[in-house]
Design an enzyme around this catalytic site. Structure first.
Site, PDB file in Angstrom:
ATOM      1  N   LYS A  70      41.729  74.015   3.084  1.00 27.84           N
ATOM      2  CA  LYS A  70      40.490  73.645   2.385  1.00 27.84           C
ATOM      3  C   LYS A  70      40.643  73.646   0.865  1.00 27.84           C
ATOM      4  O   LYS A  70      40.082  72.785   0.188  1.00 27.84           O
ATOM      5  CB  LYS A  70      39.347  74.568   2.816  1.00 27.84           C
ATOM      6  CG  LYS A  70      38.912  74.337   4.262  1.00 27.84           C
ATOM      7  CD  LYS A  70      37.728  75.203   4.645  1.00 27.84           C
ATOM      8  CE  LYS A  70      37.258  74.885   6.055  1.00 27.84           C
ATOM      9  NZ  LYS A  70      36.053  75.623   6.442  1.00 27.84           N
ATOM     10  N   ASP A 106      29.835  73.229   5.249  1.00 24.20           N
ATOM     11  CA  ASP A 106      29.622  74.485   5.985  1.00 24.20           C
ATOM     12  C   ASP A 106      28.285  75.143   5.641  1.00 24.20           C
ATOM     13  O   ASP A 106      27.571  75.631   6.521  1.00 24.20           O
ATOM     14  CB  ASP A 106      30.753  75.475   5.684  1.00 24.20           C
ATOM     15  CG  ASP A 106      32.020  75.175   6.478  1.00 24.20           C
ATOM     16  OD1 ASP A 106      31.920  74.572   7.563  1.00 24.20           O
ATOM     17  OD2 ASP A 106      33.109  75.546   6.004  1.00 24.20           O
TER      18      ASP A 106
HETATM   19  P1  NAP Z   1      38.678  84.327   5.701  1.00 17.30           P
HETATM   20  O1  NAP Z   1      38.643  83.356   4.569  1.00 17.30           O
HETATM   21  O2  NAP Z   1      39.974  84.796   6.238  1.00 17.30           O
HETATM   22  O3  NAP Z   1      37.786  85.608   5.279  1.00 17.30           O
HETATM   23  C1  NAP Z   1      37.639  86.702   6.147  1.00 17.30           C
HETATM   24  C2  NAP Z   1      36.725  87.746   5.505  1.00 17.30           C
HETATM   25  O4  NAP Z   1      36.515  88.782   6.466  1.00 17.30           O
HETATM   26  C3  NAP Z   1      37.317  88.409   4.270  1.00 17.30           C
HETATM   27  O5  NAP Z   1      36.284  88.680   3.358  1.00 17.30           O
HETATM   28  C4  NAP Z   1      37.909  89.706   4.828  1.00 17.30           C
HETATM   29  O6  NAP Z   1      37.883  90.789   3.904  1.00 17.30           O
HETATM   30  C5  NAP Z   1      36.935  90.035   5.930  1.00 17.30           C
HETATM   31  N1  NAP Z   1      37.577  90.805   7.004  1.00 17.30           N
HETATM   32  C6  NAP Z   1      38.579  90.396   7.830  1.00 17.30           C
HETATM   33  N2  NAP Z   1      38.878  91.366   8.700  1.00 17.30           N
HETATM   34  C7  NAP Z   1      38.074  92.426   8.405  1.00 17.30           C
HETATM   35  C8  NAP Z   1      37.946  93.747   8.946  1.00 17.30           C
HETATM   36  N3  NAP Z   1      38.683  94.167   9.989  1.00 17.30           N
HETATM   37  N4  NAP Z   1      37.032  94.557   8.385  1.00 17.30           N
HETATM   38  C9  NAP Z   1      36.290  94.144   7.341  1.00 17.30           C
HETATM   39  N5  NAP Z   1      36.362  92.914   6.793  1.00 17.30           N
HETATM   40  C10 NAP Z   1      37.255  92.069   7.319  1.00 17.30           C
HETATM   41  O7  NAP Z   1      37.904  83.705   6.964  1.00 17.30           O
HETATM   42  P2  NAP Z   1      36.741  82.610   6.973  1.00 17.30           P
HETATM   43  O8  NAP Z   1      37.320  81.257   7.016  1.00 17.30           O
HETATM   44  O9  NAP Z   1      35.772  82.946   5.902  1.00 17.30           O
HETATM   45  O10 NAP Z   1      36.092  82.869   8.415  1.00 17.30           O
HETATM   46  C11 NAP Z   1      35.355  84.036   8.698  1.00 17.30           C
HETATM   47  C12 NAP Z   1      34.728  83.927  10.088  1.00 17.30           C
HETATM   48  O11 NAP Z   1      33.796  82.856  10.107  1.00 17.30           O
HETATM   49  C13 NAP Z   1      35.756  83.634  11.189  1.00 17.30           C
HETATM   50  O12 NAP Z   1      35.384  84.362  12.323  1.00 17.30           O
HETATM   51  C14 NAP Z   1      35.579  82.151  11.443  1.00 17.30           C
HETATM   52  O13 NAP Z   1      35.883  81.786  12.779  1.00 17.30           O
HETATM   53  C15 NAP Z   1      34.074  82.003  11.193  1.00 17.30           C
HETATM   54  N6  NAP Z   1      33.707  80.632  10.807  1.00 17.30           N
HETATM   55  C16 NAP Z   1      32.784  79.989  11.562  1.00 17.30           C
HETATM   56  C17 NAP Z   1      32.377  78.719  11.215  1.00 17.30           C
HETATM   57  C18 NAP Z   1      31.355  78.019  12.062  1.00 17.30           C
HETATM   58  O14 NAP Z   1      31.189  76.796  11.922  1.00 17.30           O
HETATM   59  N7  NAP Z   1      30.632  78.725  12.908  1.00 17.30           N
HETATM   60  C19 NAP Z   1      32.917  78.085  10.083  1.00 17.30           C
HETATM   61  C20 NAP Z   1      33.865  78.771   9.321  1.00 17.30           C
HETATM   62  C21 NAP Z   1      34.255  80.054   9.717  1.00 17.30           C
HETATM   63  P3  NAP Z   1      38.959  90.934   2.716  1.00 17.30           P
HETATM   64  O15 NAP Z   1      38.519  89.992   1.637  1.00 17.30           O
HETATM   65  O16 NAP Z   1      38.839  92.364   2.314  1.00 17.30           O
HETATM   66  O17 NAP Z   1      40.292  90.574   3.308  1.00 17.30           O
END
Ligand code: NAP
Length: 282
Positions: A70, A106
């Site tokens: 992205k 999004d």
């Molecule tokens: P990302 O960029 O990898 O960000 C993940 C975030 O979660 C970071 O802030 C990370 O914290 C935090 N995190 C990860 N593991 C953790 C844990 N064990 N405890 C506490 N915090 C934790 O991921 P993303 O792309 O934003 O996606 C996040 C979620 O949204 C995923 O489950 C994805 O499938 C979902 N999503 C859904 C849609 C939809 O259309 N429904 C669209 C996009 C994403 P740190 O910064 O401290 O590492």
């Protein structure tokens, strides 16, 4: 039927074979009666420039963009929408006569999902967002632009939390994930609580769950961005406490619907896309 006149879009990502995007796009094209189709392209990290040249060279109408491309794709566009520019991320490329425009759908998809299922309007609302990754950033910006009075970001890595909160301007606040009293205060006044971390997703270890600090009330709305499983353990707990809940499938459907509209110029057949998503065996 695919023929020599078919217009092609798709999704690029890695991994991408689990993606529901081609299915959602095709449901929309079929409902609109368009001779368009959508494919999934496995594009390894670092190969975004070649893939974007492919859009130009082959004349694709556009592409959905997912992890891990992205940000890379944002830097390769001829122009960016204001939202994509603020986020530094693109989840949709639109090819208009050879000019590639980067969009980010999004946030709009998230708001549309909450509106459709719960009639939620962010205007004046206090909101709490767990996580500060790409999805959280899109949600924070969308909530602020929709008029939320306060958007508190709780994140493990506080610098990233502060960056995400800054997207909400004066409405943004950042609270450290280990600040129980700060989280408690934000939770007290929150109308909406969003899980934008992968904690609760199939295959993720929930031992250090940040959600254990969040006991919701019946007047609150809990939204999880995760859609596999359809209902996460946190959503189940929120529902047991009487809170209203929204899973992540709606955001997935509505962000794709926004992309259909951008590519075709026609209103997306959202109900047909919902039916296709709900027919998937999880
Ligand atoms: P990302 O960029 O990898 O960000 C993940 C975030 O979660 C970071 O802030 C990370 O914290 C935090 N995190 C990860 N593991 C953790 C844990 N064990 N405890 C506490 N915090 C934790 O991921 P993303 O792309 O934003 O996606 C996040 C979620 O949204 C995923 O489950 C994805 O499938 C979902 N999503 C859904 C849609 C939809 O259309 N429904 C669209 C996009 C994403 P740190 O910064 O401290 O590492």
């Amino acid at each position: 039927m695919v023929d020599a006149h078919t217009t092609l879009v798709g999704v690029m990502g890695s991994p991408v074979r689990h993606s529901l995007s081609p299915l959602l796009h095709q449901a929309a094209f079929d409902a609109l009666g368009l001779n368009w189709t959508s494919l999934a392209f496995e594009v390894p990290m670092g190969h975004a420039p070649a893939a974007v040249e492919g859009i130009r060279g082959l004349g694709l109408a556009g592409l959905s963009v997912t992890m891990p491309h992205k940000s890379d794709v944002a830097a390769l566009m001829d122009e960016l929408s204001p939202v994509a520019q603020r986020l530094g991320a693109v989840n949709c490329v639109v090819n208009r006569d050879g000019v590639l425009r980067g969009e980010s759908t999004d946030g709009a998809g998230f708001l549309a999902s909450l509106h459709r299922s719960e009639g939620f309007d962010a205007k004046g609302a206090h909101c709490l967002v767990l996580g500060a990754g790409g999805a959280a950033r899109a949600v924070v910006l969308a909530l602020a632009e929709a008029g939320a009075a306060e958007v508190t970001v709780v994140n493990r890595t506080q610098g990233k939390g502060a960056d995400a909160a800054a997207l909400a301007g004066p409405a943004g606040r950042s609270v450290a994930a280990d600040d129980a009293s700060g989280i408690g205060d934000a939770l007290d006044s929150a109308a909406l609580v969003v899980n934008a971390t992968p904690v609760g997703m199939v295959g993720q270890d929930a031992d250090d769950s940040p959600q254990h600090l969040l006991n919701l009330r019946s007047d609150q709305l809990a939204a999880d961005l995760i859609y596999v499983p359809r209902r996460t353990p946190w959503l189940e707990a929120a529902a047991a406490a009487g809170a209203r809940t929204v899973g992540g499938l709606g955001m997935l459907v509505h962000q794709a619907a926004e992309q259909i509209q951008l590519w075709t110029g026609q209103p997306a057949p959202v109900e047909a896309m919902w039916s296709a998503a709900e027919a998937v065996q999880w």
